[in-house]
Design an enzyme around this catalytic site. Structure first.
Site, PDB file in Angstrom:
ATOM      1  N   ASP A  39       0.595  -1.470   0.139  1.00 44.77           N
ATOM      2  CA  ASP A  39       0.013  -0.219   0.033  1.00 44.77           C
ATOM      3  C   ASP A  39       0.809   1.218   0.249  1.00 44.77           C
ATOM      4  OD1 ASP A  39      -3.192   0.367   1.162  1.00 44.77           O
ATOM      5  OD2 ASP A  39      -1.234   2.020   0.786  1.00 44.77           O
ATOM      6  N   GLY A  44      -4.832   4.852   2.179  1.00 42.36           N
ATOM      7  CA  GLY A  44      -5.113   3.765   4.078  1.00 42.36           C
ATOM      8  C   GLY A  44      -4.222   4.813   4.245  1.00 42.36           C
ATOM      9  N   THR A 103      -3.877   6.284 -12.106  1.00 42.00           N
ATOM     10  CA  THR A 103      -4.102   4.761 -10.363  1.00 42.00           C
ATOM     11  C   THR A 103      -4.514   3.742 -10.419  1.00 42.00           C
ATOM     12  OG1 THR A 103      -4.465   6.192  -8.979  1.00 42.00           O
ATOM     13  CG2 THR A 103      -4.173   4.827  -8.152  1.00 42.00           C
ATOM     14  N   TYR A 157     -13.915   7.791 -12.992  1.00 40.70           N
ATOM     15  CA  TYR A 157     -13.769   6.496 -11.911  1.00 40.70           C
ATOM     16  C   TYR A 157     -14.743   5.132 -12.700  1.00 40.70           C
ATOM     17  CZ  TYR A 157     -14.368   3.773  -7.854  1.00 40.70           C
ATOM     18  OH  TYR A 157     -14.172   2.659  -6.562  1.00 40.70           O
TER      19      TYR A 157
END
Ligand code: UDP
Length: 328
Positions: A39, A44, A103, A157
């Site tokens: 991660d 996160g 990403t 998205y």
């Protein structure tokens, strides 16, 4: 006599320090599996891993999934990869469209290429957002995806996750890579943060702090919320289900609640004096923002494959989230 123990499954979780990833890590460790989390802590949090540190089967690496040599090594050591690393949260997406697209597509591209080299099973966490503006609820996995225009950042998205799905299914079809695509519906529970716009943690904190509870639009839009422990149980079960390979599977609950009713429920459970206020979408997100009115999954495929679907009632879910925030 020395008996040979069956080897534990070694799972790699990308995005494992996120809300869902950290619950998945916990669940797999409880099942006796070994878990490694990668991660970059962009959304996160290292705190999410606190309860896992010190567990003999647990390890983690703080890095971007796109660091190929490192990821290659981690994939090598795993038997199965749960790919959860992604830009998430409608607010974050609207504010950072470049990051969202790069990403979501970049990480999945790298991961699938590396997994394919070593023939490792991949569970792709996709999203109910891909159904877009389709209004034919409940959504079946082979329903059309109805996107809005490219001028509205929100749809980046859904489109980026749809590309991830296409790529995963293409690896399966063309190269025989074992993949499962799990379309997660609104998942909630302890550790979810409201920082990226998610509704339930936002309402719970607003209510506990006596601030106005901000219902966007007119509050008639509805969602089905499922509890994170049930969702990660489903993900782990899908990973072990041979018949799920090459499939797209909805993972969610069918209990629908309007956002206005959710605000009322949060107010009731917290005993808060907060006012419930309506905030126009333009103000909450951006000019011309488009929301989905309803989002309900058809879950018979999930049930057929793994024998269950998330069931926890919304009141119990809200109580659990409120208790989590009260403690903090
Ligand atoms: N929402 C809201 N108030 C907030 C945050 C979200 O009314 O403070 C609404 C949002 O517009 C959407 C629903 O709650 O209609 C669920 O939002 P969330 O971002 O949690 O998930 P989505 O289903 O949009 O991916």
């Amino acid at each position: 006599m020395n008996q040979l123990q069956p080897k534990a499954t070694r799972a790699l979780i990308t995005g494992g320090a996120g809300f869902i990833g950290s619950h998945l890590a916990e669940h797999l460790l409880d099942q006796g599996q070994e878990v490694h989390v990668v991660d970059d802590l962009s959304t996160g949090s290292i705190e999410n891993l606190d309860s896992l540190r010190g567990h003999p089967g647990f390890g983690h690496t703080i890095a971007d999934v796109r660091e190929e040599p490192l990821l290659a090594e981690l994939v090598d050591r795993a038997d199965v990869v749960y790919h959860l690393a992604a830009a998430v949260g409608v607010k974050l997406i609207v504010e950072n469209p470049v990051r969202t697209i790069e990403t979501n597509i970049g990480c999945t591209e790298v991961l699938l290429r590396l997994a394919n080299k070593k023939r490792k099973k991949v569970i792709i966490a996709s999203t109910s957002e891909v159904y877009g503006k389709n209004d034919a609820v409940p959504f079946l996995e082979d329903h059309d995806l109805v996107m809005g225009p490219t001028s509205k950042a929100r749809w980046s998205y859904a489109c980026s996750k749809a590309i991830d799905e296409f790529l995963a299914l293409a690896y399966h079809k063309a190269r025989g890579l074992p993949v499962v695509v799990a379309r997660l519906f609104n998942t909630v529970g302890p550790r979810q943060t409201g920082r990226y716009g998610m509704v339930l943690p936002t309402f719970a904190l607003q209510a506990l702090q006596g601030k106005p509870i901000t219902v966007y639009g007119d509050g008639t839009q509805s969602r089905c919320f499922s509890y994170v422990s049930e969702v990660v149980t489903a993900l782990a079960a899908l990973a072990q289900c041979e018949a799920a390979v090459g499939q797209v599977v909805n993972v969610g609950s069918q209990q629908e609640i309007s956002i206005a009713a959710l605000a009322g429920l949060v107010k009731e459970v917290t005993g808060s004096n907060s006012k419930i206020v309506l905030v126009p979408y333009d103000q909450a997100y951006e000019e011309g923002f488009e929301d989905m009115q309803r989002r309900v999954p058809e879950v018979s495929k999930l049930k057929g494959l793994v024998g269950f679907s998330p069931q926890m009632g919304i009141r119990e879910i809200v109580e659990s989230v409120v208790a989590y925030y009260r403690e903090r």
